[in-house]
Scaffold this motif. Structure first.
Motif, PDB file in Angstrom:
ATOM      1  N   LYS A   1       4.642  40.444 -22.861  1.00  0.00           N
ATOM      2  CA  LYS A   1       3.597  39.766 -22.094  1.00  0.00           C
ATOM      3  C   LYS A   1       2.983  38.645 -22.925  1.00  0.00           C
ATOM      4  N   ALA A   2       2.958  37.439 -22.360  1.00  0.00           N
ATOM      5  CA  ALA A   2       2.380  36.284 -23.055  1.00  0.00           C
ATOM      6  C   ALA A   2       0.899  36.174 -22.721  1.00  0.00           C
ATOM      7  N   THR A   3       0.057  36.101 -23.740  1.00  0.00           N
ATOM      8  CA  THR A   3      -1.389  36.005 -23.551  1.00  0.00           C
ATOM      9  C   THR A   3      -1.793  34.552 -23.302  1.00  0.00           C
ATOM     10  N   PRO A   4      -2.530  34.270 -22.209  1.00  0.00           N
ATOM     11  CA  PRO A   4      -3.015  32.898 -21.987  1.00  0.00           C
ATOM     12  C   PRO A   4      -4.028  32.514 -23.057  1.00  0.00           C
ATOM     13  N   VAL A   5      -3.844  31.354 -23.660  1.00  0.00           N
ATOM     14  CA  VAL A   5      -4.756  30.869 -24.699  1.00  0.00           C
ATOM     15  C   VAL A   5      -5.003  29.381 -24.489  1.00  0.00           C
ATOM     16  N   GLY A   6      -6.000  28.868 -25.190  1.00  0.00           N
ATOM     17  CA  GLY A   6      -6.280  27.443 -25.132  1.00  0.00           C
ATOM     18  C   GLY A   6      -5.537  26.695 -26.219  1.00  0.00           C
ATOM     19  N   SER A   7      -6.075  25.558 -26.619  1.00  0.00           N
ATOM     20  CA  SER A   7      -5.427  24.749 -27.651  1.00  0.00           C
ATOM     21  C   SER A   7      -5.557  25.382 -29.029  1.00  0.00           C
ATOM     22  N   SER A   8      -6.462  26.362 -29.135  1.00  0.00           N
ATOM     23  CA  SER A   8      -6.581  27.152 -30.354  1.00  0.00           C
ATOM     24  C   SER A   8      -6.995  28.554 -29.952  1.00  0.00           C
ATOM     25  N   THR A   9      -6.766  29.517 -30.834  1.00  0.00           N
ATOM     26  CA  THR A   9      -7.203  30.879 -30.545  1.00  0.00           C
ATOM     27  C   THR A   9      -7.398  31.634 -31.844  1.00  0.00           C
ATOM     28  N   ASN A  10      -8.049  32.779 -31.774  1.00  0.00           N
ATOM     29  CA  ASN A  10      -8.256  33.633 -32.936  1.00  0.00           C
ATOM     30  C   ASN A  10      -7.187  34.722 -32.975  1.00  0.00           C
ATOM     31  N   PHE A  11      -6.582  34.892 -34.122  1.00  0.00           N
ATOM     32  CA  PHE A  11      -5.633  35.984 -34.338  1.00  0.00           C
ATOM     33  C   PHE A  11      -6.325  37.033 -35.204  1.00  0.00           C
ATOM     34  N   SER A  12      -6.414  38.255 -34.687  1.00  0.00           N
ATOM     35  CA  SER A  12      -7.106  39.333 -35.395  1.00  0.00           C
ATOM     36  C   SER A  12      -6.103  40.387 -35.852  1.00  0.00           C
ATOM     37  N   TRP A  13      -6.143  40.678 -37.152  1.00  0.00           N
ATOM     38  CA  TRP A  13      -5.296  41.705 -37.749  1.00  0.00           C
ATOM     39  C   TRP A  13      -6.073  43.016 -37.846  1.00  0.00           C
ATOM     40  N   THR A  14      -5.399  44.116 -37.572  1.00  0.00           N
ATOM     41  CA  THR A  14      -5.915  45.447 -37.855  1.00  0.00           C
ATOM     42  C   THR A  14      -5.178  45.955 -39.092  1.00  0.00           C
ATOM     43  N   LEU A  15      -5.911  46.262 -40.152  1.00  0.00           N
ATOM     44  CA  LEU A  15      -5.308  46.657 -41.429  1.00  0.00           C
ATOM     45  C   LEU A  15      -5.577  48.134 -41.668  1.00  0.00           C
ATOM     46  N   THR A  16      -4.548  48.941 -41.564  1.00  0.00           N
ATOM     47  CA  THR A  16      -4.707  50.383 -41.747  1.00  0.00           C
ATOM     48  C   THR A  16      -4.691  50.763 -43.218  1.00  0.00           C
ATOM     49  N   ALA A  17      -4.181  49.896 -44.063  1.00  0.00           N
ATOM     50  CA  ALA A  17      -4.263  50.067 -45.522  1.00  0.00           C
ATOM     51  C   ALA A  17      -4.406  48.676 -46.114  1.00  0.00           C
TER      52      ALA A  17
END
Length: 237
Positions: free
Chosen positions: A88-104
């Motif tokens: 599934k492709a997420t609709p975004v604008g000309s920029s977006t925030n990428f959030s990482w989940t770090l389990t370690a």
């Protein structure tokens, strides 16, 4: 002391060092994946797309630095490289925030983002240890339409990196016509940071939109809590 007792003491003294040498060394581990917009492994974990082993460990896509594959070269995660799997492709604008989940968490050299062979962003942490989450605002430059973004987390004190592919539709935002044609940098509010505390009235930018907090909040992603949630959508930037 008799001879048998002497022999037993000598053997006992010699065995302990050998056992100590045989014990495996403990090594630090580091794991993480892009949770927003949902990466391919995040879609697997959520059941959005039917997947195999990766659905149980979305944080484990690790491989040598310098790769350009969604699977990080892991054969058991090869389905992540399959562009025809129905991601599934997420609709975004000309920029977006990428959030990482770090389990370690682990000391980090750089975070990199690619579309095809083009590096569109890089963030240098200079060996710092990140928190439980990490967010970057990435501008897509001249790219538009459906694209596959490769996100790379380069560990500073090992030869490995962690990989995640995120399918996005640039310019396919919820504002109808999209904001992919807007010039970059017109999201004037600072990018949303999952680890920051926001008070009522604070504004952020996220997924090509500006948002205003209605009350105190930390860690709640804009656009995920509906009309009655903490974040008020101020529209596309």
């Amino acid at each position: 002391m008799n001879a048998k007792r002497k022999l037993a003491l000598v053997i006992g003294a010699g065995v302990a060092p050998l056992l100590a040498v045989a014990l495996p060394a403990t090594s630090a581990s580091a794991h993480g994946y892009v949770s927003s917009p949902p990466s391919r492994q995040a879609q697997c974990a959520a059941g959005t797309v039917s997947c195999g082993q990766i659905k149980y460990e979305p944080q484990s896509v690790e491989g040598p630095k310098g790769l350009r594959s969604c699977s990080g070269g892991n054969s058991q995660f090869a389905e992540l490289d399959n562009d025809a799997k129905g991601w599934k492709a997420t609709p975004v604008g000309s920029s977006t925030n990428f959030s990482w989940t770090l389990t370690a968490r682990h000391a980090t050299s750089t975070w990199q983002y690619y579309i095809g062979g083009t590096k569109i962003a890089e963030f240098n942490d200079n060996g710092a240890q990140p928190g439980a989450t990490k967010t970057h605002q990435v501008n897509f430059g001249g790219f538009s339409g459906k694209q596959k973004v490769l996100a790379v987390w380069n560990i500073s004190d090992t030869a490995n990196a962690f990989y995640a592919c995120i399918d996005v539709n640039i310019g396919g935002g919820n504002d109808g016509g999209g904001d992919g044609g807007n010039p970059p940098g017109d999201c004037t509010a600072a990018a949303w940071d999952a680890g920051r505390v926001y008070n009522g009235g604070d504004t952020v930018s996220y997924n090509g939109h500006n948002w205003r907090a209605k009350w105190w909040v930390q860690g709640e992603q804009p656009g995920t809590s509906g009309t009655w949630g903490v974040w008020q959508d101020l529209g596309a930037c």
